[in-house]
Design an enzyme around this catalytic site. Structure first.
Site, PDB file in Angstrom:
ATOM      1  N   PHE A 163      15.548  -9.552 -11.121  1.00 10.19           N
ATOM      2  CA  PHE A 163      14.744  -9.884  -9.950  1.00 10.19           C
ATOM      3  C   PHE A 163      14.314  -8.586  -9.270  1.00 10.19           C
ATOM      4  O   PHE A 163      15.139  -7.833  -8.761  1.00 10.19           O
ATOM      5  CB  PHE A 163      15.536 -10.759  -8.974  1.00 10.19           C
ATOM      6  CG  PHE A 163      14.624 -11.526  -8.066  1.00 10.19           C
ATOM      7  CD1 PHE A 163      14.324 -12.849  -8.324  1.00 10.19           C
ATOM      8  CD2 PHE A 163      14.026 -10.897  -6.991  1.00 10.19           C
ATOM      9  CE1 PHE A 163      13.435 -13.540  -7.513  1.00 10.19           C
ATOM     10  CE2 PHE A 163      13.136 -11.585  -6.175  1.00 10.19           C
ATOM     11  CZ  PHE A 163      12.853 -12.911  -6.435  1.00 10.19           C
ATOM     12  N   GLU A 171      -3.049  -6.105 -11.333  1.00 10.94           N
ATOM     13  CA  GLU A 171      -1.934  -6.999 -11.000  1.00 10.94           C
ATOM     14  C   GLU A 171      -0.642  -6.190 -10.910  1.00 10.94           C
ATOM     15  O   GLU A 171      -0.496  -5.170 -11.584  1.00 10.94           O
ATOM     16  CB  GLU A 171      -1.855  -8.072 -12.104  1.00 10.94           C
ATOM     17  CG  GLU A 171      -0.767  -9.086 -11.982  1.00 10.94           C
ATOM     18  CD  GLU A 171      -0.820  -9.918 -10.715  1.00 10.94           C
ATOM     19  OE1 GLU A 171      -0.598  -9.362  -9.637  1.00 10.94           O
ATOM     20  OE2 GLU A 171      -1.050 -11.141 -10.827  1.00 10.94           O
ATOM     21  N   ASP A 172       0.276  -6.643 -10.096  1.00 14.27           N
ATOM     22  CA  ASP A 172       1.544  -5.912 -10.000  1.00 14.27           C
ATOM     23  C   ASP A 172       2.452  -6.238 -11.191  1.00 14.27           C
ATOM     24  O   ASP A 172       3.010  -5.342 -11.816  1.00 14.27           O
ATOM     25  CB  ASP A 172       2.265  -6.192  -8.669  1.00 14.27           C
ATOM     26  CG  ASP A 172       2.435  -7.674  -8.385  1.00 14.27           C
ATOM     27  OD1 ASP A 172       1.716  -8.483  -8.992  1.00 14.27           O
ATOM     28  OD2 ASP A 172       3.294  -8.031  -7.555  1.00 14.27           O
ATOM     29  N   ASP A 192       4.678 -11.943 -15.612  1.00 14.02           N
ATOM     30  CA  ASP A 192       5.998 -12.506 -15.866  1.00 14.02           C
ATOM     31  C   ASP A 192       5.843 -13.598 -16.932  1.00 14.02           C
ATOM     32  O   ASP A 192       5.807 -13.304 -18.131  1.00 14.02           O
ATOM     33  CB  ASP A 192       6.493 -13.044 -14.513  1.00 14.02           C
ATOM     34  CG  ASP A 192       7.957 -13.417 -14.496  1.00 14.02           C
ATOM     35  OD1 ASP A 192       8.507 -13.722 -15.561  1.00 14.02           O
ATOM     36  OD2 ASP A 192       8.558 -13.437 -13.410  1.00 14.02           O
ATOM     37  N   ARG A 234       8.404  -6.280   0.425  1.00 10.77           N
ATOM     38  CA  ARG A 234       7.163  -5.761  -0.172  1.00 10.77           C
ATOM     39  C   ARG A 234       6.934  -4.302   0.219  1.00 10.77           C
ATOM     40  O   ARG A 234       6.280  -3.554  -0.496  1.00 10.77           O
ATOM     41  CB  ARG A 234       5.951  -6.586   0.290  1.00 10.77           C
ATOM     42  CG  ARG A 234       5.919  -8.020  -0.230  1.00 10.77           C
ATOM     43  CD  ARG A 234       4.539  -8.612   0.043  1.00 10.77           C
ATOM     44  NE  ARG A 234       4.526 -10.066  -0.001  1.00 10.77           N
ATOM     45  CZ  ARG A 234       4.318 -10.792  -1.102  1.00 10.77           C
ATOM     46  NH1 ARG A 234       4.108 -10.197  -2.260  1.00 10.77           N
ATOM     47  NH2 ARG A 234       4.306 -12.106  -1.043  1.00 10.77           N
TER      48      ARG A 234
HETATM   49  C1  PRP Z   1       3.520 -12.813  -8.743  1.00 11.85           C
HETATM   50  C2  PRP Z   1       2.689 -11.683  -9.335  1.00 11.85           C
HETATM   51  C3  PRP Z   1       1.746 -12.389 -10.244  1.00 11.85           C
HETATM   52  C4  PRP Z   1       2.536 -13.594 -10.688  1.00 11.85           C
HETATM   53  C5  PRP Z   1       3.063 -13.321 -12.049  1.00 11.85           C
HETATM   54  O1  PRP Z   1       2.838 -13.357  -7.662  1.00 11.85           O
HETATM   55  O2  PRP Z   1       2.015 -10.958  -8.342  1.00 11.85           O
HETATM   56  O3  PRP Z   1       0.561 -12.802  -9.594  1.00 11.85           O
HETATM   57  O4  PRP Z   1       3.635 -13.756  -9.800  1.00 11.85           O
HETATM   58  O5  PRP Z   1       3.855 -14.399 -12.470  1.00 11.85           O
HETATM   59  P1  PRP Z   1       3.567 -15.226 -13.788  1.00 11.85           P
HETATM   60  O6  PRP Z   1       3.233 -14.234 -14.863  1.00 11.85           O
HETATM   61  O7  PRP Z   1       4.884 -15.927 -14.012  1.00 11.85           O
HETATM   62  O8  PRP Z   1       2.464 -16.192 -13.523  1.00 11.85           O
HETATM   63  P2  PRP Z   1       3.480 -14.446  -6.697  1.00 11.85           P
HETATM   64  O9  PRP Z   1       3.111 -15.814  -7.193  1.00 11.85           O
HETATM   65  O10 PRP Z   1       4.923 -14.148  -6.506  1.00 11.85           O
HETATM   66  O11 PRP Z   1       2.676 -14.221  -5.352  1.00 11.85           O
HETATM   67  P3  PRP Z   1       2.489 -12.888  -4.485  1.00 11.85           P
HETATM   68  O12 PRP Z   1       1.671 -11.922  -5.312  1.00 11.85           O
HETATM   69  O13 PRP Z   1       1.766 -13.344  -3.271  1.00 11.85           O
HETATM   70  O14 PRP Z   1       3.866 -12.337  -4.191  1.00 11.85           O
END
Ligand code: PRP
Length: 179
Positions: A154, A101-102, A105, A167
């Site tokens: 952010f 995962e990236d 949060d 991205r």
């Molecule tokens: C981001 C990130 C995680 C998630 C983390 O994805 O890649 O999957 O949010 O957030 P959390 O811990 O608050 O649940 P996002 O929903 O922005 O979608 P994306 O990866 O397509 O940008």
């Protein structure tokens, strides 16, 4: 890169720092997973660049899958209602699974995903994330491999977006003017 008016990009982690962090992660992952043919599961879209850089530093047999999650109920803040848009297409039962995962949060997405994958009875299930933002956590998540602990700002770049933009930035940047 051109930015929207009112926003400014400030580099938080340069491409060199990201590379060094991924090298460290890859070394640790190799120690644990070499010879076990693990399944690495990338979480789209954000992890696609991290996943591609990470796997190219792992010089042993492994499989790759991708999942896609979406949260609904709120446009800006994770609502906690997560659903799976795209799931794994192979069986993971009895396999060593590493989720890639990236960023973690609130932890709501990963809590949902790890619970979902656990029900498929992998031999082991662990999580590798490039960035951990613990200050925003709403649900506890165990992170087995973590690259950076990041501040509550952010962030964009290296896979992370703001309204689907940025991205493709090679560095991880703070988007000033957004929270
Ligand atoms: C981001 C990130 C995680 C998630 C983390 O994805 O890649 O999957 O949010 O957030 P959390 O811990 O608050 O649940 P996002 O929903 O922005 O979608 P994306 O990866 O397509 O940008």
């Amino acid at each position: 890169m051109t930015v929207n008016s009112g926003n400014r990009l400030k580099v938080l982690y340069s491409r060199e720092e990201i590379e060094a962090a991924i090298n460290r992660l890859a070394e640790k992952i190799a120690l644990e997973y070499r010879g076990r043919n693990p399944v690495l599961i990338g979480v789209l879209k954000g992890s696609f660049i991290f996943m591609s850089d990470l796997v190219r530093r792992l010089d042993f047999p492994l499989e790759m899958e991708f999942v896609r999650l979406s949260s609904y109920g709120s446009s800006t803040e994770s609502s906690g209602k997560i659903k799976l848009e795209h799931s794994v297409k192979t069986t993971i039962k009895g396999k060593d699974v590493l989720v890639v995962e990236d960023i973690v949060d609130t932890g709501l997405s990963l809590t949902f995903l790890m619970d979902y994958l656990k029900k498929k009875k992998p031999a082991t299930l662990k999580l590798c994330c490039l960035m951990d933002k613990p200050s925003r956590r709403k649900a506890p998540v165990t992170i087995h491999y973590s690259g950076f602990i990041v501040p509550d700002q952010f962030l964009v770049g290296y896979g992370l977006d703001y309204a689907e933009q940025y991205r493709n930035l090679p560095d991880i940047c703070i988007l000033e003017g957004e929270k």
